[in-house]
Scaffold this active site. Structure first.
Site, PDB file in Angstrom:
ATOM      1  N   CYS A 175     -16.002  -9.866   6.162  1.00 57.20           N
ATOM      2  CA  CYS A 175     -15.601  -8.234   5.875  1.00 57.20           C
ATOM      3  C   CYS A 175     -14.401  -8.409   4.868  1.00 57.20           C
ATOM      4  CB  CYS A 175     -15.260  -7.741   7.004  1.00 57.20           C
ATOM      5  SG  CYS A 175     -14.436  -6.119   6.650  1.00 57.20           S
ATOM      6  N   CYS A 205     -19.576   1.654   8.955  1.00 57.79           N
ATOM      7  CA  CYS A 205     -18.525   0.793  10.032  1.00 57.79           C
ATOM      8  C   CYS A 205     -17.423   1.886  10.061  1.00 57.79           C
ATOM      9  CB  CYS A 205     -18.332  -0.573   9.457  1.00 57.79           C
ATOM     10  SG  CYS A 205     -17.005  -1.189  10.688  1.00 57.79           S
ATOM     11  N   CYS A 223       0.866  -1.035   0.118  1.00 56.68           N
ATOM     12  CA  CYS A 223       0.019  -0.236   0.073  1.00 56.68           C
ATOM     13  C   CYS A 223       0.875   1.136   0.144  1.00 56.68           C
ATOM     14  CB  CYS A 223      -0.809   0.135   1.162  1.00 56.68           C
ATOM     15  SG  CYS A 223      -2.079   1.325   1.337  1.00 56.68           S
ATOM     16  N   ARG A 245     -17.610  -2.831  18.218  1.00 55.00           N
ATOM     17  CA  ARG A 245     -16.708  -4.018  18.119  1.00 55.00           C
ATOM     18  C   ARG A 245     -15.462  -4.096  18.667  1.00 55.00           C
ATOM     19  NH1 ARG A 245     -16.600  -4.464  12.850  1.00 55.00           N
ATOM     20  NH2 ARG A 245     -18.501  -5.434  12.761  1.00 55.00           N
ATOM     21  N   CYS A 249       0.448   0.703  10.268  1.00 55.06           N
ATOM     22  CA  CYS A 249       0.150  -0.347   9.403  1.00 55.06           C
ATOM     23  C   CYS A 249       1.108  -1.155   8.732  1.00 55.06           C
ATOM     24  CB  CYS A 249      -0.882   0.219   8.242  1.00 55.06           C
ATOM     25  SG  CYS A 249      -1.571  -1.214   7.337  1.00 55.06           S
ATOM     26  N   CYS A 257       0.267   5.197   6.676  1.00 51.58           N
ATOM     27  CA  CYS A 257      -0.288   4.957   8.086  1.00 51.58           C
ATOM     28  C   CYS A 257       0.698   4.291   9.099  1.00 51.58           C
ATOM     29  CB  CYS A 257      -1.569   4.041   8.018  1.00 51.58           C
ATOM     30  SG  CYS A 257      -2.693   4.638   6.792  1.00 51.58           S
ATOM     31  N   CYS A 308     -19.417  -6.997   3.911  1.00 55.50           N
ATOM     32  CA  CYS A 308     -18.734  -5.590   4.586  1.00 55.50           C
ATOM     33  C   CYS A 308     -17.285  -5.647   3.719  1.00 55.50           C
ATOM     34  CB  CYS A 308     -18.318  -5.764   5.985  1.00 55.50           C
ATOM     35  SG  CYS A 308     -17.316  -4.402   6.562  1.00 55.50           S
TER      36      CYS A 308
HETATM   37  N1  SAM Z   1      -6.670   0.322   3.269  1.00 58.29           N
HETATM   38  C1  SAM Z   1      -8.010   0.700   3.797  1.00 58.29           C
HETATM   39  C2  SAM Z   1      -7.897   1.670   4.702  1.00 58.29           C
HETATM   40  O1  SAM Z   1      -7.052   2.213   5.325  1.00 58.29           O
HETATM   41  O2  SAM Z   1      -9.104   2.269   4.729  1.00 58.29           O
HETATM   42  C3  SAM Z   1      -8.629  -0.609   4.328  1.00 58.29           C
HETATM   43  C4  SAM Z   1      -7.740  -1.586   5.384  1.00 58.29           C
HETATM   44  S1  SAM Z   1      -7.202  -0.677   6.878  1.00 58.29           S
HETATM   45  C5  SAM Z   1      -5.844  -2.105   7.215  1.00 58.29           C
HETATM   46  C6  SAM Z   1      -8.478  -0.749   8.063  1.00 58.29           C
HETATM   47  C7  SAM Z   1      -8.167  -0.458   9.240  1.00 58.29           C
HETATM   48  O3  SAM Z   1      -7.490  -1.227  10.189  1.00 58.29           O
HETATM   49  C8  SAM Z   1      -7.445   0.869   9.644  1.00 58.29           C
HETATM   50  O4  SAM Z   1      -8.020   2.245   9.126  1.00 58.29           O
HETATM   51  C9  SAM Z   1      -7.128   0.884  10.816  1.00 58.29           C
HETATM   52  O5  SAM Z   1      -8.178   1.317  11.693  1.00 58.29           O
HETATM   53  C10 SAM Z   1      -6.775  -0.728  11.245  1.00 58.29           C
HETATM   54  N2  SAM Z   1      -5.706  -1.213  11.275  1.00 58.29           N
HETATM   55  C11 SAM Z   1      -4.549  -1.173  10.494  1.00 58.29           C
HETATM   56  N3  SAM Z   1      -3.473  -1.802  11.156  1.00 58.29           N
HETATM   57  C12 SAM Z   1      -3.756  -1.922  12.232  1.00 58.29           C
HETATM   58  C13 SAM Z   1      -2.840  -2.197  13.478  1.00 58.29           C
HETATM   59  N4  SAM Z   1      -1.483  -2.568  13.270  1.00 58.29           N
HETATM   60  N5  SAM Z   1      -3.590  -2.261  14.784  1.00 58.29           N
HETATM   61  C14 SAM Z   1      -4.810  -1.982  14.874  1.00 58.29           C
HETATM   62  N6  SAM Z   1      -5.498  -1.643  13.865  1.00 58.29           N
HETATM   63  C15 SAM Z   1      -5.148  -1.400  12.656  1.00 58.29           C
HETATM   64  C1  DTB Z   2     -10.926  -2.345  11.710  1.00 59.67           C
HETATM   65  O1  DTB Z   2     -11.575  -1.375  12.193  1.00 59.67           O
HETATM   66  N1  DTB Z   2      -9.990  -3.266  12.195  1.00 59.67           N
HETATM   67  C2  DTB Z   2      -9.823  -4.405  11.003  1.00 59.67           C
HETATM   68  C3  DTB Z   2     -10.953  -3.874  10.018  1.00 59.67           C
HETATM   69  N2  DTB Z   2     -11.476  -2.878  10.535  1.00 59.67           N
HETATM   70  C4  DTB Z   2     -10.426  -4.118   8.760  1.00 59.67           C
HETATM   71  C5  DTB Z   2      -8.354  -4.348  10.642  1.00 59.67           C
HETATM   72  C6  DTB Z   2      -7.311  -4.697  11.723  1.00 59.67           C
HETATM   73  C7  DTB Z   2      -6.203  -4.899  11.235  1.00 59.67           C
HETATM   74  C8  DTB Z   2      -5.183  -5.117  12.138  1.00 59.67           C
HETATM   75  C9  DTB Z   2      -3.837  -5.414  11.787  1.00 59.67           C
HETATM   76  C10 DTB Z   2      -3.469  -6.546  10.704  1.00 59.67           C
HETATM   77  O2  DTB Z   2      -4.029  -7.818  10.866  1.00 59.67           O
HETATM   78  O3  DTB Z   2      -3.007  -6.277   9.601  1.00 59.67           O
HETATM   79 FE1  SF4 Z   3      -2.635   1.223   3.340  1.00 62.29          FE
HETATM   80 FE2  SF4 Z   3      -2.719   0.081   5.715  1.00 62.29          FE
HETATM   81 FE3  SF4 Z   3      -2.983   2.743   5.587  1.00 62.29          FE
HETATM   82 FE4  SF4 Z   3      -4.799   1.127   4.773  1.00 62.29          FE
HETATM   83  S1  SF4 Z   3      -4.355   1.294   6.714  1.00 62.29           S
HETATM   84  S2  SF4 Z   3      -4.494   3.008   3.779  1.00 62.29           S
HETATM   85  S3  SF4 Z   3      -3.546  -0.665   3.996  1.00 62.29           S
HETATM   86  S4  SF4 Z   3      -1.098   1.629   5.036  1.00 62.29           S
END
Ligand code: SAM
Ligand code: DTB
Ligand code: SF4
Length: 386
Positions: free
Chosen positions: A156, A247, A112, A319, A119, A116, A187
């Site tokens: 989801c 959501c 990606c 959740r 992430c 973030c 979802c």
């Molecule tokens: N790329 C898309 C976005 O960012 O909207 C969808 C997937 S993204 C992984 C969805 C959500 O997962 C993020 O907005 C964040 O709230 C959560 N998330 C991602 N990495 C995480 C982590 N290491 N710990 C907790 N929540 C995480």
């Molecule tokens: C949300 O709020 N939490 C989920 C889902 N929406 C997509 C993602 C959590 C991701 C946790 C880190 C990972 O497994 O990569």
């Molecule tokens: Fe990309 Fe992760 Fe950010 Fe979603 S949360 S936009 S997957 S870097």
């Protein structure tokens, strides 16, 4: 004698969030009036004129808006007071022993372009997550079937995009049609959407779109610099306009202050209408990401966030999301008491581990919880919907 009363039907007064007020009292019992005399009972010569003021429910009054100060006060309240209130709100709107089960699948992992800081899927960090192409349709369907037979009611699909590209979106629309045909709620979380993309997802049968605010608007630039808070709000507007359920939640443990948490929850509750589903994630610290060494959140502070989310958004499924695998059973139990009524179910989140189904079955058995059935999901079918 004429007595005049104005009777207000209590369930419509918006008092139902107060655990001290019982609902459904019969307001006309006091009409039978009699007097005891030496010769027996004598009817009283009285006439009661009762005017019942039914509120005009075609235009119901809005509940009082929360202020930041009030939310901060809630967040800082003695824990017992906060939990008592949150649990009361929870019972008013939901069966307190039913938990909604959502299963996640990463349909497009890694690579990606966004930054973030939490992430592991960002290509800017060396987290070890490799970039993979979109999964084939038959694999998505087989994973959805597995989730359904394990008891999930919602599936989801997550993709590591800033936003979906045209070619990918048309494949994802096929996933949605196929998963929906199994009888699961659908979802997706695909990043930013424009109006047309949101409309097409809704037409394919997508029930919920997950797009988080993540943190307060104030703290947000410390966590993500490649897109703005306003971009997220715009996507949420497109999702609503297309008729999908929202959501939307956030993450605790990014180094934010208690005020940031209050601001995040307030911003979520001010979405109009508020989200039907509110994921509260605890940061999963992944080596290689900028937040790998963020200090762990105090579990009691985490419970406070759940409780305040429940009070501010009484009808939402709250959740208990990422981070559950590092939580004790007791902490999870406290979160359910505070108003969490949904979990991610299945051994993996997107790229990191989650509790396995056996652990969750054992936890549910110990707490006397049950999985919410397919017909009960969605705020529209809450047990006490009025
Ligand atoms: N790329 C898309 C976005 O960012 O909207 C969808 C997937 S993204 C992984 C969805 C959500 O997962 C993020 O907005 C964040 O709230 C959560 N998330 C991602 N990495 C995480 C982590 N290491 N710990 C907790 N929540 C995480
Ligand atoms: C949300 O709020 N939490 C989920 C889902 N929406 C997509 C993602 C959590 C991701 C946790 C880190 C990972 O497994 O990569
Ligand atoms: Fe990309 Fe992760 Fe950010 Fe979603 S949360 S936009 S997957 S870097």
């Amino acid at each position: 004698m004429i007595a005049s009363f104005a009777v207000y039907p209590t369930p419509l007064l918006g008092l139902s969030d107060n655990p001290d007020v019982s609902r459904g009292d019969d307001p006309v019992n006091f009409l039978s009036m009699s007097k005891l005399t030496r010769t027996g009972t004598e009817r009283l010569d009285c006439r009661l004129e009762i005017s019942i003021r039914w509120p005009d429910m075609s235009n119901p009054p809005s509940p009082p808006a929360w202020t930041l100060t009030a939310v901060q006060e809630l967040m800082a309240a003695p824990l017992n007071d906060l939990l008592y209130r949150a649990h009361g709100v929870h019972r008013t709107h939901f069966d307190p022993n039913a938990i909604q089960l959502s299963t996640l699948l990463s349909v497009k992992t890694g690579g990606c372009p966004e930054d973030c800081h939490y992430c592991p899927q960002s290509l800017r960090y060396t987290s070890g997550v490799e970039s993979e192409p979109l999964l084939p349709l038959d694999e998505v369907v087989s994973r959805a079937k597995q989730a359904q037979s394990a008891g999930a009611t919602r599936f989801c699909m997550g993709a590591a995009y800033r936003g979906p590209k045209e070619r990918d979106l048309s494949k994802i629309l096929e996933y949605i049609v196929a998963v929906k045909a199994l009888g699961l709620e659908t979802c997706a979380t695909l990043g930013l959407l424009d109006e047309d993309q949101a409309r097409r997802l809704a037409e394919a049968g997508l029930d919920y779109y997950n797009h988080n605010l993540d943190t307060s608007e104030t703290y947000y630039p410390e966590i993500i610099t490649t897109r703005r808070y306003a971009d997220r709000l715009k996507t949420l507007e497109h999702v609503r306009q297309a008729g999908m359920r929202v959501c939307c939640g956030g993450i605790v443990g990014l180094g934010e202050t208690v005020q940031d948490r209050a601001e995040l929850l307030l911003a979520l509750s001010r979405l109009d209408p508020p989200p039907e589903s509110v994921p509260i994630n605890e940061l999963v610290p992944v080596p290689g990401t900028p937040l790998a060494h963020a200090p762990k959140t105090d579990p009691i502070d985490f419970v406070r966030v759940i409780a305040v989310a429940r009070i501010l958004m009484p009808r939402a499924h709250v959740r208990l999301s990422a981070g559950r695998s590092s939580m004790s059973r007791e902490l999870q139990a406290l979160c359910f008491f505070a108003g969490a009524n949904s979990i991610f179910y299945g051994e993996k989140l997107l790229t990191t581990p989650n509790n396995d189904a056996d652990q969750d079955h054992a936890l549910f058995a110990a707490l006397g919880l049950r999985a919410e059935g397919p017909l009960e999901t969605g705020a529209r079918t809450n047990v006490h919907a009025d």
